[in-house]
Design an enzyme around this catalytic site. Structure first.
Site, short mmCIF file in Angstrom:
data_model
loop_
_atom_site.label_atom_id
_atom_site.label_comp_id
_atom_site.label_asym_id
_atom_site.label_seq_id
_atom_site.Cartn_x
_atom_site.Cartn_y
_atom_site.Cartn_z
N GLU A 120 12.16 -16.92 3.07
CA GLU A 120 11.37 -17.38 1.92
C GLU A 120 12.00 -18.60 1.27
OE1 GLU A 120 8.55 -16.29 2.31
OE2 GLU A 120 8.10 -15.06 0.57
N THR A 168 3.74 -22.62 -3.21
CA THR A 168 4.59 -21.82 -4.09
C THR A 168 5.55 -22.73 -4.86
OG1 THR A 168 4.44 -19.97 -2.57
CG2 THR A 168 6.27 -19.91 -4.13
N1 HSE Z 1 6.98 -14.15 -7.08
C1 HSE Z 1 6.71 -15.34 -6.34
C2 HSE Z 1 6.03 -16.33 -7.26
C3 HSE Z 1 5.82 -15.01 -5.20
O1 HSE Z 1 5.12 -15.92 -7.98
O2 HSE Z 1 6.40 -17.49 -7.29
C4 HSE Z 1 5.34 -16.18 -4.41
O3 HSE Z 1 4.42 -15.75 -3.46
#
Ligand code: HSE
Length: 291
Positions: A120, A168
């Site tokens: 990630e 993201t």
């Molecule tokens: N928790 C992370 C965000 C997940 O919201 O940035 C990204 O898929």
């Protein structure tokens, strides 16, 4: 050769930013791994053209390195990239489970979570584990720096994915750096309510605990039509609506008989805002499965 199916996931669920996650019964990625001298990656399926096959840049490359498990890897994407449905996490989770088995590394599912999370970091710059945890363990998960706790449930969901991409990385830039004590108290109350709802498999309670006054309102601004889609979902009988992960997917929780109606209402509302979308009628489901 080992083939693993790992599900799409929805992180945050509103009140559990960077902590809550849920495995979706569908869609999913399917990853095949075979021992090799050097690692090669081939990607096919939804949005494959946007995914680098260079192991240094692909989410799966970091998993190979962490497990010291070179392999010929084929990723068949069912989860669209930049969807808010844990696309990179599905590939990383499937690879972690597959390579662990291929090389007999003996890690438990829980131990594989931080390993898959390394992938990630390659994509978003942060090794958050709230998507890889449910993708590996299944069900509803609570992930903190000390570990992952999960509960199995089949709560029905609609995940409506508009035909736009939100990275993201970009969505993390709009997250506020501070929150008021009032907002913290509201969030804690909602998160606790949602957790009890998951333990009881009670969609109404899960929905009641989904609201988040801090992060979701900022993220919602990045999604054209969000407010109308949310309202349409509630009118059609949703118990709760929020942004799935970093977006742009909008997630609704509901009683099963309302699911079809909610899916249609959300797609219509996006269309009225000039955005095409597709709605997955799904539910919280199991984690990565060796096929
Ligand atoms: N928790 C992370 C965000 C997940 O919201 O940035 C990204 O898929």
């Amino acid at each position: 050769m080992i083939t693993v199916r790992a599900p799409a996931t929805s992180a945050n669920l509103g009140s559990g930013f960077d902590t809550f996650g849920a495995a979706l019964a569908r869609p999913a990625d399917v990853v095949t791994v075979e021992k090799a001298e050097t690692t090669s990656i081939e990607v096919t399926g939804v949005g494959a053209q946007y995914i680098p096959e260079d192991p240094e840049k692909n989410t799966v490359g970091a998993v190979v390195e962490a497990l010291d498990a070179p392999a010929e890897i084929h990723i068949d994407k069912g989860v669209r990239p930049a969807s808010g449905l844990g696309s990179s996490a599905a590939s990383a989770a499937a690879a972690a489970v597959g390579l662990n088995e291929l090389y007999d590394r003996g890690h438990s599912r829980e131990e594989l979570v931080p390993i898959a999370a390394k992938g990630e970091a390659v994509v978003s710059g942060v090794a958050h584990a709230d998507n890889v945890a449910p993708a590996i363990v299944g069900g509803f998960t609570v992930t903190t720096p000390t570990g992952t706790h999960g509960v199995d449930t089949g709560v029905p969901l609609v995940a409506c994915l508009p035909d736009v991409a939100v990275s993201t990385r970009d969505a993390r830039r709009v997250v506020p750096e501070t929150a008021s004590m009032e907002d913290v108290v509201e969030t804690v109350g909602n998160a606790a309510t949602l957790t009890i709802g998951m333990c009881r498999s009670d969609p109404a309670l899960v929905g009641e605990g989904m609201d988040d006054p801090v992060v979701t309102p900022e993220r919602a601004r990045l999604i054209t039509g969000y407010d109308d889609v949310r309202e349409a979902a509630f009118e059609a009988g949703a118990a709760g609506v929020t942004v799935s992960g970093a977006g742009p997917t909008v997630l609704a929780v509901c009683e099963e008989p309302r699911r079809r109606h909610i899916a249609a209402a959300m797609v219509d509302a996006f269309a009225n805002a000039g955005v095409e979308s597709r709605a997955y009628q799904t539910r919280i489901g199991r984690g990565a499965t060796v096929l």
